[in-house]
Motif scaffolding. Structure first.
Motif, PDB file in Angstrom:
ATOM      1  N   GLY A  32      -4.728  -2.680   3.054  1.00  0.00           N
ATOM      2  CA  GLY A  32      -4.027  -3.957   3.077  1.00  0.00           C
ATOM      3  C   GLY A  32      -4.933  -5.084   3.531  1.00  0.00           C
ATOM      4  O   GLY A  32      -4.955  -6.166   2.931  1.00  0.00           O
ATOM      5  N   LYS A  33      -5.698  -4.821   4.550  1.00  0.00           N
ATOM      6  CA  LYS A  33      -6.622  -5.839   5.070  1.00  0.00           C
ATOM      7  C   LYS A  33      -7.642  -6.234   4.004  1.00  0.00           C
ATOM      8  O   LYS A  33      -7.925  -7.422   3.814  1.00  0.00           O
ATOM      9  CB  LYS A  33      -7.332  -5.295   6.311  1.00  0.00           C
ATOM     10  N   VAL A  58       0.882  -1.168   0.000  1.00  0.00           N
ATOM     11  CA  VAL A  58       0.000   0.000   0.000  1.00  0.00           C
ATOM     12  C   VAL A  58       0.922   1.221   0.000  1.00  0.00           C
ATOM     13  O   VAL A  58       1.960   1.219   0.688  1.00  0.00           O
ATOM     14  CB  VAL A  58      -0.924  -0.010   1.250  1.00  0.00           C
ATOM     15  N   GLY A  81      -6.816   0.325   6.271  1.00  0.00           N
ATOM     16  CA  GLY A  81      -7.592  -0.873   5.977  1.00  0.00           C
ATOM     17  C   GLY A  81      -7.454  -1.384   4.550  1.00  0.00           C
ATOM     18  O   GLY A  81      -8.096  -2.378   4.194  1.00  0.00           O
ATOM     19  N   ARG A 134      -2.393   1.885   6.957  1.00  0.00           N
ATOM     20  CA  ARG A 134      -3.183   1.906   8.201  1.00  0.00           C
ATOM     21  C   ARG A 134      -4.570   2.485   8.005  1.00  0.00           C
ATOM     22  O   ARG A 134      -5.126   3.112   8.904  1.00  0.00           O
ATOM     23  CB  ARG A 134      -2.438   2.628   9.312  1.00  0.00           C
TER      24      ARG A 134
HETATM   25  C1  LIG Z   1       1.758  -4.380   5.178  1.00  0.00           C
HETATM   26  C2  LIG Z   1       0.809  -3.430   4.454  1.00  0.00           C
HETATM   27  C3  LIG Z   1       0.467  -4.017   3.088  1.00  0.00           C
HETATM   28  C4  LIG Z   1      -0.472  -3.336   5.288  1.00  0.00           C
HETATM   29  O1  LIG Z   1      -1.381  -2.501   4.609  1.00  0.00           O
HETATM   30  P1  LIG Z   1      -2.174  -1.382   5.420  1.00  0.00           P
HETATM   31  O2  LIG Z   1      -3.225  -0.876   4.504  1.00  0.00           O
HETATM   32  O3  LIG Z   1      -1.209  -0.406   5.969  1.00  0.00           O
HETATM   33  O4  LIG Z   1      -2.775  -2.252   6.611  1.00  0.00           O
HETATM   34  P2  LIG Z   1      -4.197  -2.148   7.289  1.00  0.00           P
HETATM   35  O5  LIG Z   1      -4.623  -0.718   7.328  1.00  0.00           O
HETATM   36  O6  LIG Z   1      -5.112  -3.110   6.681  1.00  0.00           O
HETATM   37  O7  LIG Z   1      -3.859  -2.651   8.728  1.00  0.00           O
HETATM   38  C5  LIG Z   1      -3.277  -1.740   9.616  1.00  0.00           C
HETATM   39  C6  LIG Z   1      -2.810  -2.504  10.822  1.00  0.00           C
HETATM   40  O8  LIG Z   1      -1.731  -3.305  10.441  1.00  0.00           O
HETATM   41  C7  LIG Z   1      -0.596  -2.967  11.216  1.00  0.00           C
HETATM   42  N1  LIG Z   1       0.529  -3.107  10.345  1.00  0.00           N
HETATM   43  C8  LIG Z   1       0.703  -2.583   9.122  1.00  0.00           C
HETATM   44  N2  LIG Z   1       1.890  -2.990   8.635  1.00  0.00           N
HETATM   45  C9  LIG Z   1       2.438  -3.784   9.566  1.00  0.00           C
HETATM   46  C10 LIG Z   1       3.638  -4.508   9.657  1.00  0.00           C
HETATM   47  N3  LIG Z   1       4.554  -4.516   8.669  1.00  0.00           N
HETATM   48  N4  LIG Z   1       3.868  -5.221  10.754  1.00  0.00           N
HETATM   49  C11 LIG Z   1       2.985  -5.253  11.744  1.00  0.00           C
HETATM   50  N5  LIG Z   1       1.825  -4.596  11.729  1.00  0.00           N
HETATM   51  C12 LIG Z   1       1.562  -3.864  10.645  1.00  0.00           C
HETATM   52  C13 LIG Z   1      -0.830  -1.584  11.684  1.00  0.00           C
HETATM   53  O9  LIG Z   1      -0.130  -1.328  12.886  1.00  0.00           O
HETATM   54  C14 LIG Z   1      -2.306  -1.589  11.931  1.00  0.00           C
HETATM   55  O10 LIG Z   1      -2.567  -2.240  13.151  1.00  0.00           O
HETATM   56  P3  LIG Z   1      -3.820  -1.871  14.030  1.00  0.00           P
HETATM   57  O11 LIG Z   1      -5.013  -2.178  13.175  1.00  0.00           O
HETATM   58  O12 LIG Z   1      -3.723  -2.783  15.213  1.00  0.00           O
HETATM   59  O13 LIG Z   1      -3.656  -0.432  14.328  1.00  0.00           O
HETATM   60  C15 LIG Z   1       1.400  -2.014   4.286  1.00  0.00           C
HETATM   61  O14 LIG Z   1       1.693  -1.502   5.557  1.00  0.00           O
HETATM   62  C16 LIG Z   1       2.648  -1.969   3.416  1.00  0.00           C
HETATM   63  O15 LIG Z   1       2.571  -1.782   2.210  1.00  0.00           O
HETATM   64  N6  LIG Z   1       3.839  -2.117   4.058  1.00  0.00           N
HETATM   65  C17 LIG Z   1       5.105  -2.041   3.330  1.00  0.00           C
HETATM   66  C18 LIG Z   1       5.337  -3.299   2.524  1.00  0.00           C
HETATM   67  C19 LIG Z   1       5.259  -4.532   3.417  1.00  0.00           C
HETATM   68  O16 LIG Z   1       5.850  -4.567   4.491  1.00  0.00           O
HETATM   69  N7  LIG Z   1       4.527  -5.561   2.932  1.00  0.00           N
HETATM   70  C20 LIG Z   1       4.337  -6.788   3.683  1.00  0.00           C
HETATM   71  C21 LIG Z   1       5.549  -7.605   3.685  1.00  0.00           C
HETATM   72  S1  LIG Z   1       5.333  -9.072   4.646  1.00  0.00           S
END
Ligand SMILES: CC(C)(COP(=O)(O)OP(=O)(O)OC[C@H]1O[C@@H](n2cnc3c(N)ncnc32)[C@H](O)[C@@H]1OP(=O)(O)O)[C@@H](O)C(=O)NCCC(=O)NCCS
Length: 189
Positions: free
Chosen positions: A119-120, A109, A117, A115
């Motif tokens: 990714g979820k 994302v 939603g 953060r």
């Molecule tokens: C991982 C990712 C896809 C999640 O997408 P997002 O839209 O940010 O996630 P959501 O909004 O659905 O979820 C948010 C929650 O996830 C948690 N979260 C997001 N990324 C996280 C991570 N890398 N580790 C742990 N928790 C994470 C947030 O703290 C939040 O937690 P909460 O609901 O308890 O506050 C996004 O953060 C991203 O692109 N990260 C960089 C690339 C990456 O690390 N990809 C995954 C590799 S395994």
């Protein structure tokens, strides 16, 4: 939770398209098209750039999966034509053979939209589509603090390059349980 609007519920019945209500707008999740490919590369590069575990190759890995015919499912989250997020699924092997298990990732994302939603929504919708392909389940390498919420477990049943057992995680769609040495598709190895 993402509240579903009546129109969105109707959209869910379409096999490859869904609309989530998010941030007061509709978020479409649909399969990638060729026109999305460059933006998927830019998005994946930007999302992983700040991550300490990144090797900087995630975006190229997606291109390689696609070129190899291993991109089983590639979904984009789109709002009013703007690509917000992406997720890839590809076949994996356990002890050298494919047995219905798929790798989840990379998932990305844009940093300024994390953060909220997105990714979820991508993960949940993607898991549903992979499950509908009669898959046994999904496997990923990732932060357990994030993937536990989707039901993934890292318990040592699968091993991958000596990584700690809690980051090598699986989610079964039925009663099958994965076991053995994990190998991703060549594009991810
Ligand atoms: C991982 C990712 C896809 C999640 O997408 P997002 O839209 O940010 O996630 P959501 O909004 O659905 O979820 C948010 C929650 O996830 C948690 N979260 C997001 N990324 C996280 C991570 N890398 N580790 C742990 N928790 C994470 C947030 O703290 C939040 O937690 P909460 O609901 O308890 O506050 C996004 O953060 C991203 O692109 N990260 C960089 C690339 C990456 O690390 N990809 C995954 C590799 S395994």
């Amino acid at each position: 939770m993402i509240a579903l609007h009546a129109v969105e519920k109707a959209a869910i019945s379409a096999p490859h398209w869904i609309a989530h209500r998010l941030m007061g707008t509709f978020l479409d999740i649909r399969p990638e098209t060729p026109a999305d490919r460059d933006e998927i590369h830019r998005l994946t590069t930007a999302a992983f750039a700040p991550m300490p575990f990144s090797d900087g190759n995630e975006a190229d890995c997606i291109n390689q999966l696609r070129a190899d015919g291993d991109l089983t499912l590639s979904l984009v989250a789109v709002d009013e034509g703007v690509l917000l997020g992406h997720i890839a699924f590809s076949p994996v092997q356990l002890n050298g053979s494919f047995d219905g298990w798929y790798g989840l990732g990379p998932v990305s994302v844009w940093p300024h939209l994390q953060r909220k939603g997105i990714g979820k929504a991508l993960i949940e919708h993607g898991l549903g589509l992979v499950r509908a392909r009669s898959a046994r389940g999904c496997i990923l390498i990732g932060d357990p603090a994030y993937y536990l919420r989707f039901g993934f477990i890292g318990d040592g049943r699968i091993s991958y390059r000596g990584l700690p057992e809690n980051v090598v995680q699986w989610l079964a769609f039925g009663n099958g349980r994965p076991a053995g040495i994990l190998t991703f598709s060549p594009g991810l190895e």
